[in-house]
Motif scaffolding. Structure first.
Motif, short mmCIF file in Angstrom:
data_model
loop_
_atom_site.label_atom_id
_atom_site.label_comp_id
_atom_site.label_asym_id
_atom_site.label_seq_id
_atom_site.Cartn_x
_atom_site.Cartn_y
_atom_site.Cartn_z
N ALA A 1 -2.98 -8.11 -2.45
CA ALA A 1 -3.50 -8.29 -1.08
C ALA A 1 -2.44 -8.91 -0.17
N VAL A 2 -1.75 -9.93 -0.65
CA VAL A 2 -0.71 -10.57 0.16
C VAL A 2 0.42 -9.58 0.44
N GLY A 3 0.80 -8.81 -0.59
CA GLY A 3 1.84 -7.80 -0.39
C GLY A 3 1.42 -6.74 0.61
N TYR A 4 0.15 -6.35 0.55
CA TYR A 4 -0.37 -5.36 1.49
C TYR A 4 -0.34 -5.90 2.92
N ILE A 5 -0.75 -7.14 3.09
CA ILE A 5 -0.77 -7.74 4.43
C ILE A 5 0.65 -7.85 4.98
N LEU A 6 1.57 -8.37 4.17
CA LEU A 6 2.95 -8.53 4.62
C LEU A 6 3.60 -7.19 4.95
N ALA A 7 3.41 -6.21 4.07
CA ALA A 7 3.98 -4.89 4.32
C ALA A 7 3.36 -4.25 5.55
N SER A 8 2.06 -4.43 5.74
CA SER A 8 1.39 -3.86 6.92
C SER A 8 1.95 -4.47 8.20
N VAL A 9 2.15 -5.78 8.19
CA VAL A 9 2.71 -6.43 9.38
C VAL A 9 4.11 -5.91 9.67
N VAL A 10 4.93 -5.80 8.63
CA VAL A 10 6.30 -5.30 8.82
C VAL A 10 6.27 -3.87 9.35
N PHE A 11 5.45 -3.02 8.76
CA PHE A 11 5.42 -1.62 9.20
C PHE A 11 4.76 -1.47 10.57
N ILE A 12 3.85 -2.34 10.93
CA ILE A 12 3.27 -2.28 12.27
C ILE A 12 4.32 -2.67 13.31
N VAL B 1 1.92 4.45 7.15
CA VAL B 1 1.98 2.99 7.12
C VAL B 1 1.09 2.45 6.00
N THR B 2 -0.11 3.00 5.86
CA THR B 2 -1.01 2.57 4.79
C THR B 2 -0.42 2.86 3.42
N VAL B 3 0.12 4.05 3.23
CA VAL B 3 0.70 4.42 1.94
C VAL B 3 1.89 3.53 1.61
N LEU B 4 2.79 3.30 2.56
CA LEU B 4 3.95 2.44 2.31
C LEU B 4 3.53 1.00 2.03
N SER B 5 2.49 0.54 2.70
CA SER B 5 2.00 -0.81 2.45
C SER B 5 1.39 -0.93 1.06
N VAL B 6 0.66 0.09 0.63
CA VAL B 6 0.08 0.07 -0.72
C VAL B 6 1.18 0.13 -1.77
N ILE B 7 2.21 0.92 -1.54
CA ILE B 7 3.33 0.99 -2.49
C ILE B 7 4.01 -0.37 -2.61
N ALA B 8 4.26 -1.02 -1.48
CA ALA B 8 4.88 -2.35 -1.51
C ALA B 8 3.98 -3.36 -2.23
N ALA B 9 2.70 -3.29 -1.98
CA ALA B 9 1.75 -4.20 -2.64
C ALA B 9 1.71 -3.96 -4.14
N ALA B 10 1.74 -2.71 -4.55
CA ALA B 10 1.74 -2.39 -5.99
C ALA B 10 3.00 -2.92 -6.65
N TYR B 11 4.13 -2.77 -5.98
CA TYR B 11 5.38 -3.29 -6.55
C TYR B 11 5.30 -4.80 -6.75
N ILE B 12 4.82 -5.51 -5.75
CA ILE B 12 4.75 -6.97 -5.84
C ILE B 12 3.81 -7.40 -6.97
N ALA B 13 2.64 -6.78 -7.05
CA ALA B 13 1.66 -7.16 -8.08
C ALA B 13 2.19 -6.87 -9.48
N VAL B 14 2.77 -5.70 -9.69
CA VAL B 14 3.29 -5.34 -11.02
C VAL B 14 4.49 -6.21 -11.38
N TYR B 15 5.36 -6.44 -10.42
CA TYR B 15 6.53 -7.29 -10.67
C TYR B 15 6.11 -8.70 -11.09
#
Length: 162
Positions: free
Chosen positions: A34-45, A58-72
Motif C-alpha cells: 500500500a505504501v509503495g502504491y501510494i508513493l508510486a502514484s504520487v510520483v507518477f501523478i 499510471v495505475t499499472v506502473l504504481s502496482v508494479i512498483a508496489a509489488a517490487y517493494i513488497a516482495v523485496y
C-alpha cells in the motif's frame, strides 16, 4: 531407564524449517504494498503533469512498483522466496488495498471538488446508462489484479536468494 538410542530421522533442511516456523504474517507486506502504491502514484501523478500519460498506465506502473517493494521486503526479512499461498494472499490483499485507497481518493474528489450540480449530473448519468461505468470498473479491477499477480510472480523469481 531411559532410551538412549540415537534418532534415525534426518533434520529438515533449514529453508523448510523457516517456511514452517515463520508462517509469515502478510499484513506487514500488504502495508508495504500500500505504501509503495501510494508513493508510486504520487510520483507518477507529478510526472503526469509534465508528460501525457494514460491513467491506466499510471495505475499499472504504481502496482508494479508496489509489488517490487513488497516482495523485496519479504525476501529481505525472511531470506526466502514467497510461497504460492503467500503470493496469492499478497495479490488479493494488495489489490483490495489498492481499491480501498482508490475508493477513498474518489470519495475525496467527489466531496471536495464536485459541487452539487456536478454530483447530480454524474449520478443521473450513472443511473441512466450504468454499463459503461460498470464495465470500466470491472476492467480496471481485473487489470490491477492481473498486474499485481504477474508482478509479484516475476519479482519473486528475480529476487529469490540463491
Amino acid at each position: 531407564m531411559t532410551d538412549q538410542r540415537p534418532s534415525l530421522q534426518k533434520p529438515a533442511p533449514l529453508a523448510y524449517q523457516n517456511a514452517i516456523n515463520s508462517n509469515a504474517n502478510m499484513t506487514e507486506y500488504v502495508g508495504f504494498f500500500a505504501v509503495g502504491y501510494i508513493l508510486a502514484s504520487v510520483v507518477f501523478i507529478v510526472v503526469q503533469t509534465q508528460l501525457v500519460m494514460n491513467p491506466h498506465l499510471v495505475t499499472v506502473l504504481s502496482v508494479i512498483a508496489a509489488a517490487y517493494i513488497a516482495v523485496y521486503k519479504f525476501i529481505k526479512h525472511h531470506k526466502r522466496a514467497l510461497q504460492k499461498s503467500e503470493m496469492n494472499r499478497l495479490t488479493l490483499a494488495g489489490t483490495a488495498t489498492v481499491w480501498l485507497l482508490s475508493t477513498l481518493y474518489f470519495l475525496g474528489i467527489w466531496f471536495a471538488l464536485f459541487d452539487v450540480v456536478s454530483r447530480e449530473v454524474f449520478t443521473e448519468m450513472a443511473i441512466e446508462n450504468p454499463m459503461p461505468l460498470v464495465s470500466a470498473v470491472i476492467m480496471i479491477m481485473l487489470l490491477t489484479l492481473a498486474c499485481a499477480r504477474i508482478s509479484i510472480l516475476i519479482f519473486n523469481r528475480l529476487l529469490t536468494p540463491k
